[in-house]
Design a protein around this motif. Structure first.
Motif, PDB file in Angstrom:
ATOM      1  N   LEU A 163       0.832  -1.205   0.000  1.00 45.24           N
ATOM      2  CA  LEU A 163       0.000   0.000   0.000  1.00 45.24           C
ATOM      3  C   LEU A 163       0.868   1.257   0.000  1.00 45.24           C
ATOM      4  O   LEU A 163       0.594   2.216  -0.741  1.00 45.24           O
ATOM      5  CB  LEU A 163      -0.924   0.005   1.221  1.00 45.24           C
ATOM      6  CG  LEU A 163      -2.110  -0.959   1.195  1.00 45.24           C
ATOM      7  CD1 LEU A 163      -2.872  -0.901   2.516  1.00 45.24           C
ATOM      8  CD2 LEU A 163      -3.051  -0.632   0.041  1.00 45.24           C
ATOM      9  N   ARG A 164       1.914   1.261   0.795  1.00 45.85           N
ATOM     10  CA  ARG A 164       2.806   2.420   0.847  1.00 45.85           C
ATOM     11  C   ARG A 164       3.559   2.588  -0.467  1.00 45.85           C
ATOM     12  O   ARG A 164       3.769   3.719  -0.929  1.00 45.85           O
ATOM     13  CB  ARG A 164       3.772   2.275   2.018  1.00 45.85           C
ATOM     14  CG  ARG A 164       3.100   2.494   3.378  1.00 45.85           C
ATOM     15  CD  ARG A 164       3.993   2.161   4.544  1.00 45.85           C
ATOM     16  NE  ARG A 164       3.387   2.532   5.825  1.00 45.85           N
ATOM     17  CZ  ARG A 164       3.828   2.146   6.998  1.00 45.85           C
ATOM     18  NH1 ARG A 164       4.915   1.368   7.080  1.00 45.85           N
ATOM     19  NH2 ARG A 164       3.217   2.519   8.108  1.00 45.85           N
ATOM     20  N   GLN A 165       3.960   1.477  -1.078  1.00 51.35           N
ATOM     21  CA  GLN A 165       4.641   1.542  -2.367  1.00 51.35           C
ATOM     22  C   GLN A 165       3.716   2.077  -3.451  1.00 51.35           C
ATOM     23  O   GLN A 165       4.164   2.714  -4.407  1.00 51.35           O
ATOM     24  CB  GLN A 165       5.158   0.156  -2.751  1.00 51.35           C
ATOM     25  CG  GLN A 165       6.342  -0.323  -1.915  1.00 51.35           C
ATOM     26  CD  GLN A 165       6.752  -1.751  -2.244  1.00 51.35           C
ATOM     27  OE1 GLN A 165       6.011  -2.497  -2.897  1.00 51.35           O
ATOM     28  NE2 GLN A 165       7.935  -2.146  -1.788  1.00 51.35           N
ATOM     29  N   ALA A 166       2.412   1.824  -3.289  1.00 46.57           N
ATOM     30  CA  ALA A 166       1.434   2.318  -4.265  1.00 46.57           C
ATOM     31  C   ALA A 166       1.088   3.789  -4.039  1.00 46.57           C
ATOM     32  O   ALA A 166       0.305   4.367  -4.795  1.00 46.57           O
ATOM     33  CB  ALA A 166       0.167   1.474  -4.198  1.00 46.57           C
ATOM     34  N   GLY A 167       1.680   4.381  -2.981  1.00 42.20           N
ATOM     35  CA  GLY A 167       1.477   5.805  -2.734  1.00 42.20           C
ATOM     36  C   GLY A 167       0.382   6.137  -1.743  1.00 42.20           C
ATOM     37  O   GLY A 167       0.034   7.310  -1.566  1.00 42.20           O
ATOM     38  N   ASN A 184      -7.152   8.690   1.848  1.00 42.52           N
ATOM     39  CA  ASN A 184      -6.530   8.711   0.521  1.00 42.52           C
ATOM     40  C   ASN A 184      -7.531   8.953  -0.609  1.00 42.52           C
ATOM     41  O   ASN A 184      -7.176   8.808  -1.786  1.00 42.52           O
ATOM     42  CB  ASN A 184      -5.815   7.381   0.285  1.00 42.52           C
ATOM     43  CG  ASN A 184      -4.612   7.191   1.190  1.00 42.52           C
ATOM     44  OD1 ASN A 184      -3.525   7.663   0.894  1.00 42.52           O
ATOM     45  ND2 ASN A 184      -4.805   6.497   2.314  1.00 42.52           N
ATOM     46  N   THR A 185      -8.771   9.331  -0.243  1.00 36.23           N
ATOM     47  CA  THR A 185      -9.842   9.588  -1.219  1.00 36.23           C
ATOM     48  C   THR A 185      -9.919   8.487  -2.269  1.00 36.23           C
ATOM     49  O   THR A 185      -9.903   8.741  -3.480  1.00 36.23           O
ATOM     50  CB  THR A 185      -9.656  10.956  -1.912  1.00 36.23           C
ATOM     51  OG1 THR A 185      -8.394  10.977  -2.618  1.00 36.23           O
ATOM     52  CG2 THR A 185      -9.710  12.082  -0.920  1.00 36.23           C
ATOM     53  N   THR A 186     -10.019   7.259  -1.788  1.00 36.53           N
ATOM     54  CA  THR A 186     -10.152   6.117  -2.681  1.00 36.53           C
ATOM     55  C   THR A 186     -11.193   5.171  -2.088  1.00 36.53           C
ATOM     56  O   THR A 186     -11.964   5.562  -1.200  1.00 36.53           O
ATOM     57  CB  THR A 186      -8.799   5.405  -2.874  1.00 36.53           C
ATOM     58  OG1 THR A 186      -8.936   4.380  -3.863  1.00 36.53           O
ATOM     59  CG2 THR A 186      -8.294   4.803  -1.579  1.00 36.53           C
ATOM     60  N   THR A 187     -11.238   3.951  -2.556  1.00 37.10           N
ATOM     61  CA  THR A 187     -12.228   2.991  -2.073  1.00 37.10           C
ATOM     62  C   THR A 187     -11.531   1.799  -1.423  1.00 37.10           C
ATOM     63  O   THR A 187     -10.377   1.488  -1.752  1.00 37.10           O
ATOM     64  CB  THR A 187     -13.089   2.472  -3.232  1.00 37.10           C
ATOM     65  OG1 THR A 187     -12.275   1.707  -4.134  1.00 37.10           O
ATOM     66  CG2 THR A 187     -13.725   3.627  -3.985  1.00 37.10           C
ATOM     67  N   PRO A 188     -12.212   1.103  -0.514  1.00 43.31           N
ATOM     68  CA  PRO A 188     -11.644  -0.123   0.052  1.00 43.31           C
ATOM     69  C   PRO A 188     -11.301  -1.145  -1.029  1.00 43.31           C
ATOM     70  O   PRO A 188     -10.313  -1.871  -0.912  1.00 43.31           O
ATOM     71  CB  PRO A 188     -12.761  -0.630   0.978  1.00 43.31           C
ATOM     72  CG  PRO A 188     -13.501   0.608   1.377  1.00 43.31           C
ATOM     73  CD  PRO A 188     -13.476   1.475   0.151  1.00 43.31           C
ATOM     74  N   LYS A 189     -12.114  -1.184  -2.065  1.00 47.16           N
ATOM     75  CA  LYS A 189     -11.856  -2.111  -3.167  1.00 47.16           C
ATOM     76  C   LYS A 189     -10.500  -1.828  -3.814  1.00 47.16           C
ATOM     77  O   LYS A 189      -9.720  -2.747  -4.100  1.00 47.16           O
ATOM     78  CB  LYS A 189     -12.967  -1.997  -4.216  1.00 47.16           C
ATOM     79  CG  LYS A 189     -12.760  -2.881  -5.436  1.00 47.16           C
ATOM     80  CD  LYS A 189     -13.836  -2.612  -6.471  1.00 47.16           C
ATOM     81  CE  LYS A 189     -13.559  -3.419  -7.743  1.00 47.16           C
ATOM     82  NZ  LYS A 189     -14.565  -3.140  -8.801  1.00 47.16           N
ATOM     83  N   ALA A 190     -10.192  -0.542  -4.048  1.00 43.89           N
ATOM     84  CA  ALA A 190      -8.916  -0.170  -4.663  1.00 43.89           C
ATOM     85  C   ALA A 190      -7.746  -0.523  -3.747  1.00 43.89           C
ATOM     86  O   ALA A 190      -6.680  -0.941  -4.224  1.00 43.89           O
ATOM     87  CB  ALA A 190      -8.908   1.318  -4.983  1.00 43.89           C
ATOM     88  N   MET A 195      -2.985  -4.125  -2.419  1.00 44.12           N
ATOM     89  CA  MET A 195      -2.236  -4.946  -1.466  1.00 44.12           C
ATOM     90  C   MET A 195      -2.079  -6.396  -1.902  1.00 44.12           C
ATOM     91  O   MET A 195      -1.367  -7.155  -1.258  1.00 44.12           O
ATOM     92  CB  MET A 195      -2.907  -4.880  -0.085  1.00 44.12           C
ATOM     93  CG  MET A 195      -4.250  -5.551   0.017  1.00 44.12           C
ATOM     94  SD  MET A 195      -4.919  -5.511   1.730  1.00 44.12           S
ATOM     95  CE  MET A 195      -5.343  -3.787   1.893  1.00 44.12           C
ATOM     96  N   LYS A 196      -2.696  -6.774  -3.016  1.00 43.39           N
ATOM     97  CA  LYS A 196      -2.545  -8.136  -3.505  1.00 43.39           C
ATOM     98  C   LYS A 196      -1.136  -8.336  -4.061  1.00 43.39           C
ATOM     99  O   LYS A 196      -0.573  -7.437  -4.695  1.00 43.39           O
ATOM    100  CB  LYS A 196      -3.550  -8.430  -4.616  1.00 43.39           C
ATOM    101  CG  LYS A 196      -4.981  -8.620  -4.146  1.00 43.39           C
ATOM    102  CD  LYS A 196      -5.877  -8.916  -5.333  1.00 43.39           C
ATOM    103  CE  LYS A 196      -7.322  -9.114  -4.934  1.00 43.39           C
ATOM    104  NZ  LYS A 196      -8.188  -9.368  -6.100  1.00 43.39           N
ATOM    105  N   PRO A 197      -0.561  -9.515  -3.865  1.00 40.50           N
ATOM    106  CA  PRO A 197       0.756  -9.788  -4.452  1.00 40.50           C
ATOM    107  C   PRO A 197       0.635  -9.957  -5.955  1.00 40.50           C
ATOM    108  O   PRO A 197      -0.462 -10.190  -6.472  1.00 40.50           O
ATOM    109  CB  PRO A 197       1.170 -11.101  -3.774  1.00 40.50           C
ATOM    110  CG  PRO A 197      -0.111 -11.758  -3.416  1.00 40.50           C
ATOM    111  CD  PRO A 197      -1.063 -10.644  -3.065  1.00 40.50           C
ATOM    112  N   PRO A 198       1.748  -9.825  -6.697  1.00 43.79           N
ATOM    113  CA  PRO A 198       1.698 -10.045  -8.146  1.00 43.79           C
ATOM    114  C   PRO A 198       1.161 -11.432  -8.449  1.00 43.79           C
ATOM    115  O   PRO A 198       1.338 -12.372  -7.673  1.00 43.79           O
ATOM    116  CB  PRO A 198       3.162  -9.904  -8.582  1.00 43.79           C
ATOM    117  CG  PRO A 198       3.796  -9.102  -7.499  1.00 43.79           C
ATOM    118  CD  PRO A 198       3.092  -9.467  -6.231  1.00 43.79           C
ATOM    119  N   ALA A 199       0.493 -11.556  -9.586  1.00 47.02           N
ATOM    120  CA  ALA A 199      -0.085 -12.844  -9.968  1.00 47.02           C
ATOM    121  C   ALA A 199       1.004 -13.905 -10.040  1.00 47.02           C
ATOM    122  O   ALA A 199       2.100 -13.671 -10.559  1.00 47.02           O
ATOM    123  CB  ALA A 199      -0.785 -12.726 -11.318  1.00 47.02           C
ATOM    124  N   ALA A 200       0.701 -15.056  -9.491  1.00 48.34           N
ATOM    125  CA  ALA A 200       1.677 -16.152  -9.500  1.00 48.34           C
ATOM    126  C   ALA A 200       1.899 -16.668 -10.903  1.00 48.34           C
ATOM    127  O   ALA A 200       1.021 -16.617 -11.762  1.00 48.34           O
ATOM    128  CB  ALA A 200       1.175 -17.283  -8.601  1.00 48.34           C
TER     129      ALA A 200
END
Length: 281
Positions: A163-167, A184-190, A195-200
């Motif tokens: 999350l921190r890396q995403a700003g 952060n004026t965003t949504t829980p969905k975003a 926070m999901k890891p890259p696709a395996a």
């Protein structure tokens, strides 16, 4: 006379507002979806529209009571027969009563045209799910980051770092997703997506959650397989060994009802079958 005019105008305006808020609440997605995606209309969220609807309804009720008080004599004339005697069950009253009874009965029995209104509402709610997505579980936005990460099988420290890396500004894992989204004026969905890891790299089947996510009952068996990377034929074969026949296009709810069980019980069977497929390939 001024108070009578004020009462009539207030009742009329409150009625219009009630109609508007009723239409909006008819169209709004399911609560769990609306809060997850931070659904808003004209700047107001689902809770705020509901609050407005309740208080405007109360205002309409109070104004209506005063309206009846000020127009009691004209109303009594509607209940008088030809001999000018007050009679409650006049033809007009009986017809109005029949209309109300038919509406209530038709709604409870889900027969057309009343069922059409309910079906349209269900279709609009389902469209909201397809548009905004489902949360992993009910009111996930109220969970702290640490709790949420645990429930969706993510490492809390890694999720916080992503999350921190995403700003995104995040103080610690004790903050709720809703609080972080608001800051952060965003949504829980975003936030969840971030926070999901890259696709395996592997394309093997994924493990189904321990508890069925909201809306699982509406998913077809094919959609379950697509979501979790399962082979539909292998899953159907595995279910057949447990005396459960299921078409790919059938919903989980319909399959469960046809076999005399609850959707949660069926989900457990599907989960066990999926785990077997995942281990054996």
């Amino acid at each position: 006379m001024k108070l009578r005019k004020l009462t009539s105008l207030t009742a009329s305006l409150a009625f219009v507002l009630m109609v508007v808020t009723s239409i909006i609440l008819y169209l709004v997605p399911h609560g769990r979806v609306a809060y997850w995606a931070d659904w808003r209309l004209w700047g107001l969220n689902k809770t705020q529209w509901g609050d407005v609807h309740i208080n405007v309804g109360l205002l309409f009720l109070l104004a209506l009571c005063l309206h009846i008080y000020y127009n009691w004599k004209p109303l009594l004339t509607y209940l008088k027969d030809r001999s000018r005697q007050v009679k409650i069950f006049t033809p007009a009253f009986n017809l109005a009563l029949v209309v109300c009874v038919v509406t209530v009965a038709g709604t409870l029995l889900t027969v057309p045209p009343f069922s059409w209104v309910l079906d349209l509402n269900a279709a609009l709610k389902d469209q909201g799910i397809r548009t905004y997505g489902e949360p992993p579980y009910g009111h996930a936005e109220l969970s702290s980051l640490n709790t949420f990460a645990r429930k969706v099988n993510l490492d809390a420290a890694e999720a916080l770092q992503r999350l921190r890396q995403a700003g995104y500004q995040v103080t610690d894992g004790g903050q709720t997703l809703q609080a972080i989204a608001t800051i952060n004026t965003t949504t829980p969905k975003a936030l969840y997506e971030a926070m999901k890891p890259p696709a395996a790299a592997t394309t093997g089947p994924a493990r189904l959650p321990d508890t069925p996510p909201p809306g699982t009952g509406r998913l077809t068996l094919e959609e379950i397989c697509t979501t979790y990377g399962l082979d539909i034929q292998k899953l159907r074969a595995a279910l057949k060994t447990k005396t459960i026949s299921a078409a790919a296009s059938e919903s989980m709810r319909d399959i469960a009802m046809r076999h005399g069980m609850g959707p949660t019980d069926l989900y457990e069977i599907v989960k066990q079958a999926a785990d077997t497929i995942r281990k054996t390939g």
